[in-house]
Design an enzyme around this catalytic site. Structure first.
Site, PDB file in Angstrom:
ATOM      1  N   SER A  82      -9.938  -0.630   6.987  1.00  0.00           N
ATOM      2  CA  SER A  82      -9.483  -0.538   5.771  1.00  0.00           C
ATOM      3  C   SER A  82      -8.779  -1.822   5.026  1.00  0.00           C
ATOM      4  O   SER A  82      -8.363  -1.629   4.015  1.00  0.00           O
ATOM      5  CB  SER A  82      -8.258   0.748   5.653  1.00  0.00           C
ATOM      6  OG  SER A  82      -9.127   1.748   5.696  1.00  0.00           O
ATOM      7  N   LYS A 130       0.724  -0.965   0.098  1.00  0.00           N
ATOM      8  CA  LYS A 130       0.280   0.000   0.118  1.00  0.00           C
ATOM      9  C   LYS A 130       0.831   0.989  -0.136  1.00  0.00           C
ATOM     10  O   LYS A 130       1.903   1.328   0.667  1.00  0.00           O
ATOM     11  CB  LYS A 130      -0.696   0.071   1.375  1.00  0.00           C
ATOM     12  CG  LYS A 130      -1.929   1.189   1.362  1.00  0.00           C
ATOM     13  CD  LYS A 130      -2.947   0.950   2.686  1.00  0.00           C
ATOM     14  CE  LYS A 130      -4.131   2.113   2.770  1.00  0.00           C
ATOM     15  NZ  LYS A 130      -4.911   1.729   3.859  1.00  0.00           N
ATOM     16  N   SER A 164      -9.566   1.977   2.954  1.00  0.00           N
ATOM     17  CA  SER A 164      -8.792   2.842   2.025  1.00  0.00           C
ATOM     18  C   SER A 164      -7.903   1.813   1.300  1.00  0.00           C
ATOM     19  O   SER A 164      -7.287   2.410   0.296  1.00  0.00           O
ATOM     20  CB  SER A 164      -8.013   3.710   2.720  1.00  0.00           C
ATOM     21  OG  SER A 164      -7.406   3.198   3.656  1.00  0.00           O
TER      22      SER A 164
END
Ligand code: GLN
Length: 486
Positions: A175, A76, A151
């Site tokens: 997330s 990420k 997210s």
């Protein structure tokens, strides 16, 4: 696509059936073919990846390989990567090239995993749909008109689309779990303190936790072993002996007491999601578990409590992006005030600005007791609800999300509707507990996630419960149909 698990890939590498170089080249080719549409990556590090693959091949040849050596993965874009842009999904950090690796990155690197690139995300991890990314929304591989969740949407979509076998994510209020649910993959949010936060760009420091996202619980176990561990450079990192999660995957579920919170099956839950979760729970009974209704009475309060605490912490964490110490700087500022104001106005997107304003307000003198302190008191009560529940059950189960992946644009104009999406995930972070999402079925062709919540440091039990469900089901093996251009 290559549907093989991490364990299978490691075997293929060890036997010489394939090489890290070949796996890396094919991952890059698949990204070239598919990602202009999915938009799951923000940055790709082609040369470095191929170089690392060669190093991994040499390591394999010399007999010094670990289970992750040579396998292409993605991080990420919230994890700092040395010499590779780390944007956190924000214009603010569009040209930020960290001088060091996050601990998670360093650990996976020394395990030999090959870093392909950095995945798309909501700006500063604020969001539930990936639509708050400066780099444009990522699409759900199951239906490109829908969101992948957020997210960590880019990581979930990249794994679901077979671009990489595994990726990292972070979970402050859901997330990892929510995008895992929306994209039909398996994700684990570890106990707060298990995985180092060093080099993981801070959103809400008392809630943030990094974790693995992959195709199966077994793969998550493998990744977690590499990611977890004490880090003297993170004062909230816990010093406890490392665990072998894979060795515990077969621990018996006979007599496992599963608590079903009645608040997770009330109003707002899509009826087909409810049916799929109930079927999964029946499967657990068949494996020897017992089901028991429990109550987590403050579930609804998790939303207001979280949406005060997280923005409050964010408002202080994000004060460092001032165009001087860090981040985007505006052109030709008139004076210092103008430099700060315009740099922050240009560098941050709308949702991040909203949270900075809400957080600053909640912390300001005169309002602190009414908002921040109250929210912290509610947080304590929520943790207490879990502690009482765990007196009579071993694991808590329910849906990860109230519905399946929603359409792009359908909630962007209503922040409250977006926040309500987090109803089943937020309280876990407020209590610092570990939780997973695993595929449990499909509703109209879209994946549905089952959430399992454990006691502090009970990751081994969660992983075992998820793994054994996956031995009896093949939801996690389903892959979306993606057309490769001829
Ligand atoms: N959706 C939640 C938020 O917008 C959680 C995000 C997260 O876990 N990083 O804050």
């Amino acid at each position: 696509m290559d549907p093989r698990s991490l364990a299978e890939l490691a075997k293929a590498l060890a036997s010489g059936e394939t090489s890290s170089f070949a796996l890396t080249e094919s991952a890059l080719a698949r990204i070239d073919a598919l990602d202009s549409e999915l938009n799951s990556f923000i940055s790709i590090d082609r040369e470095a990846a191929l170089q690392d693959a060669k190093t991994a091949d040499a390591r394999i040849a010399s007999g010094d390989a670990g289970p992750l050596t040579g396998i292409p993965i993605a991080h990420k874009d919230i994890f700092c990567t040395r010499n590779l842009r780390t944007s956190c999904g924000s214009r603010m950090l569009d040209d930020f090239i960290p001088p060091y690796d996050a601990t998670v990155v360093e650990r996976l690197r020394s395990a030999g995993a090959v870093l392909i690139g950095k995945t798309n995300m909501d700006e500063f991890a604020m969001g539930s749909s990936n639509e708050n990314s400066f780099y444009g929304p990522c699409k759900n591989p199951w239906d490109r008109k829908r969101v992948p969740g957020g997210s960590s949407g880019g990581s979930a979509a990249a794994v679901a689309a077979g671009l990489v076998a595994a990726a990292t994510g972070t979970d402050t209020g859901g997330s990892i779990r929510q995008p895992a649910a929306f994209c039909g993959i398996t994700g684990l949010k570890p106990t707060y303190g298990l995985v180092s936060r060093l080099g993981m760009i801070a959103y809400a420091s008392s809630l943030d936790q990094g974790g693995p996202m992959a195709r199966s619980a077994e793969d998550c176990a493998l990744l977690l072993e590499a990611m977890a561990g004490h880090d003297v450079r993170d004062s909230t990192s816990i010093n406890r002996p490392p665990e072998n999660y894979r060795a515990q995957l077969q621990q018996s579920l006979e007599g496992l007491r599963i608590g079903i919170p009645k608040e997770y099956f009330g109003e707002g839950l899509d009826s087909s999601v409810a049916r799929i979760i109930e079927d999964a729970l029946t499967e657990y009974e068949a494996m020897g578990a017992t089901l028991q209704e429990i109550s987590l009475p403050r579930t609804a309060l998790s939303i207001p409590a979280y949406y005060v605490i997280a923005p409050a912490e964010a408002s202080t964490n994000l004060s460092r992006y001032d165009g001087v110490r860090y981040g985007h700087r505006c052109n030709s500022p008139k004076d210092l005030e103008d430099l700060y104001t315009r740099s922050r106005e240009e560098g941050f997107g709308g949702e991040v600005q909203r949270r900075i304003l809400v957080g600053t307000y909640a912390l300001s003198s005169g309002y602190y007791d009414a908002y921040y302190k109250k929210a912290q008191q509610v947080r304590r009560l929520i943790a207490g609800d879990f502690a009482s529940a765990f007196e009579s059950v071993d694991v808590i189960a329910g849906p990860t999300t109230p519905g399946v992946a929603f359409e792009l644009g359908s909630k962007t104009s209503d922040p409250t509707a977006m926040y309500l999406e987090d109803i089943y995930t937020l309280s876990v972070n407020l209590a610092g507990l570990p939780a997973m999402s695993l595929p449990a079925g499909f509703s109209d062709g879209l994946p549905v996630g089952l959430q399992l919540i454990g006691q502090h440091f009970d990751e081994a039990r969660l992983l075992a419960a998820a793994h054994q469900f996956q031995q009896r089901s093949d939801w996690h093996r389903q892959t979306p149909e993606l057309e490769l251009p001829a």
